[in-house]
Write an enzyme that holds these catalytic residues in place. Structure first.
Site, mmCIF file in Angstrom:
data_model
loop_
_atom_site.group_PDB
_atom_site.id
_atom_site.type_symbol
_atom_site.label_atom_id
_atom_site.label_comp_id
_atom_site.label_asym_id
_atom_site.label_seq_id
_atom_site.Cartn_x
_atom_site.Cartn_y
_atom_site.Cartn_z
ATOM 1 N N ARG A 94 0.849 -1.177 0.000
ATOM 2 C CA ARG A 94 0.000 0.000 0.000
ATOM 3 C C ARG A 94 0.881 1.221 0.000
ATOM 4 N NH1 ARG A 94 -5.017 -0.871 4.104
ATOM 5 N NH2 ARG A 94 -5.570 -2.967 3.415
ATOM 6 N N ASP A 151 0.200 5.437 0.872
ATOM 7 C CA ASP A 151 -0.847 6.361 1.334
ATOM 8 C C ASP A 151 -1.164 7.420 0.285
ATOM 9 O OD1 ASP A 151 -1.344 5.248 3.820
ATOM 10 O OD2 ASP A 151 0.232 6.404 4.814
ATOM 11 N N ARG A 211 7.758 7.271 7.355
ATOM 12 C CA ARG A 211 7.418 8.667 7.655
ATOM 13 C C ARG A 211 7.704 9.017 9.120
ATOM 14 N NH1 ARG A 211 1.473 9.051 5.300
ATOM 15 N NH2 ARG A 211 1.515 10.951 6.592
#
Lengths: 248, 248
Positions: free
Chosen positions: A50, A52, A197
């Site tokens: 995935r 974001d 992140r």
């Protein structure tokens, strides 16, 4: 059925991320629609993970099965004529029948870009984190090295990540200057939800003197509250996926 | 009244160009609105030239008069809080009462960026011309040098340009590789309508072997039809404006 691998590059600004969502437009949906237009078959495109909303990819790995007899290397050209101009297929090739972009990969490299000038750069508003502080690059580099190895990274995972184990192996982590930007690159066998992140946010907070703790202590504490903020999505790029010698 | 100079940087993708239009949104309108918010006065902001829709600026010069007593160098910060994130004020300073961004400048440098890879780069779709041909850089460089000097450039002007004279002086013109891009930079005392984009299109056509004529012959012909195409706006940047030693 043949199994076709794709290397994609995309600007994630206008998408909800890789994965299909009911109400928003994803990169997966756009790629599946392009495959359907080209093959005439309904398609499922498996991605390598995935990403974001707002996160980008320089080289993203995906694969799909098809009955069509279009040569594997021609898919690159055919799909690019159907895809929007913020998604490109850089390469297409035949992979083993049991190859799966999510499970067959060995490691991934993520890149995180930071712009530290006092005044924001209009050209980087969607492509780097504007963090207007002087950064101690040597300190960031030595602190980044402390995450290399096999560790429990639960202190660097966002709430909402569901995983069997929070142990991951980091092979390399570097911080360097690239033109006007500061770049953090990290290579590992896998990453927890928002891990890159949070690592980027923590390293920048350390580099700016906003966190005085050592990365090793933060890591060993397994305590999310001791790490820095989750850096925003626009600075993050999936840079490279490693999946065996043939296509490294 | 004081006269305030501004250096702006903007991503022109979402604008109709610098100059105010009735039905579309211009950079000038956004800057004037920000000045009005900051000063409480109605404002006219003079720019250093028109830029077309989609054209960008790394350093664009503008100026406006104000009765406010905000220190000149503070306008930078005040305006940036009001401007959208695709327009930034890089600098603000006091200029002479009779200074005019359009008429007081000595020369300008434009930059034109070209991406030649076979496959388009999603990150450059609004920021470079995708011209997927192998370019002979040495030839382009030697051909670019032929426009240096004072010449009648009417062969490199789009229909619709209204000027007293089509003679302009070019001080320098260079072609070089910058990472994955090919860059053309040209400095002159002024430019005709679309002149930089036609020069870029012509040099690229020469570099790709699509035009076999010499730049000198095309220039001397004064014949628009012998030059190359008008390269698209997304590759063009106003790079620098020269207006006297103090603020060079």
């Amino acid at each position: 059925m043949r199994n076709i691998g794709l290397i994609l590059r995309y600007d994630g600004t206008n998408y909800c991320g890789w994965q299909r969502q009911k109400t928003e437009i994803s990169i997966q949906q756009k790629v599946e629609e392009a495959v359907e237009e080209v093959t005439g078959e309904s398609s499922f495109v498996q991605g390598c993970g995935r990403t974001d909303a707002g996160v980008h990819a320089l080289n993203y790995l995906a694969n799909f099965e098809t009955k069509s007899n279009i040569p594997a290397e021609r898919f690159k050209y055919a799909l690019n004529t159907k895809l929007p101009d913020d998604i490109s297929v850089l390469d297409s090739f035949l992979v083993e029948d049991d190859f799966n972009s999510r499970f067959s990969i060995e490691k991934k490299t993520y890149r995180y870009e930071i712009y530290t000038n006092e005044i924001a750069n209009p050209f980087l508003r969607n492509y780097a984190w504007h963090f207007p502080y002087e950064l101690n690059l040597e300190l960031m580099q030595s602190q980044a090295k402390k995450i290399v190895g096999t560790h429990d990274f639960s202190g660097f995972m966002a709430v909402g990540g569901q995983v069997k184990t929070t142990v991951r192996t980091i092979y390399d982590a570097v911080v360097f200057k690239d033109g006007e930007k500061v770049v953090f690159e990290v290579t590992g066998n896998g990453f927890l939800y928002n891990m890159v992140r949070i690592l980027a946010g923590t390293l920048c907070y350390i580099g700016a003197g906003k966190i005085k703790e050592d990365m090793k202590d933060i890591l060993e504490s397994l305590d999310r509250s001791r790490a820095g903020i989750t850096a925003p999505p626009e600075g993050l790029y999936m840079k490279k996926v490693y999946f065996g010698e043939k296509h490294e």
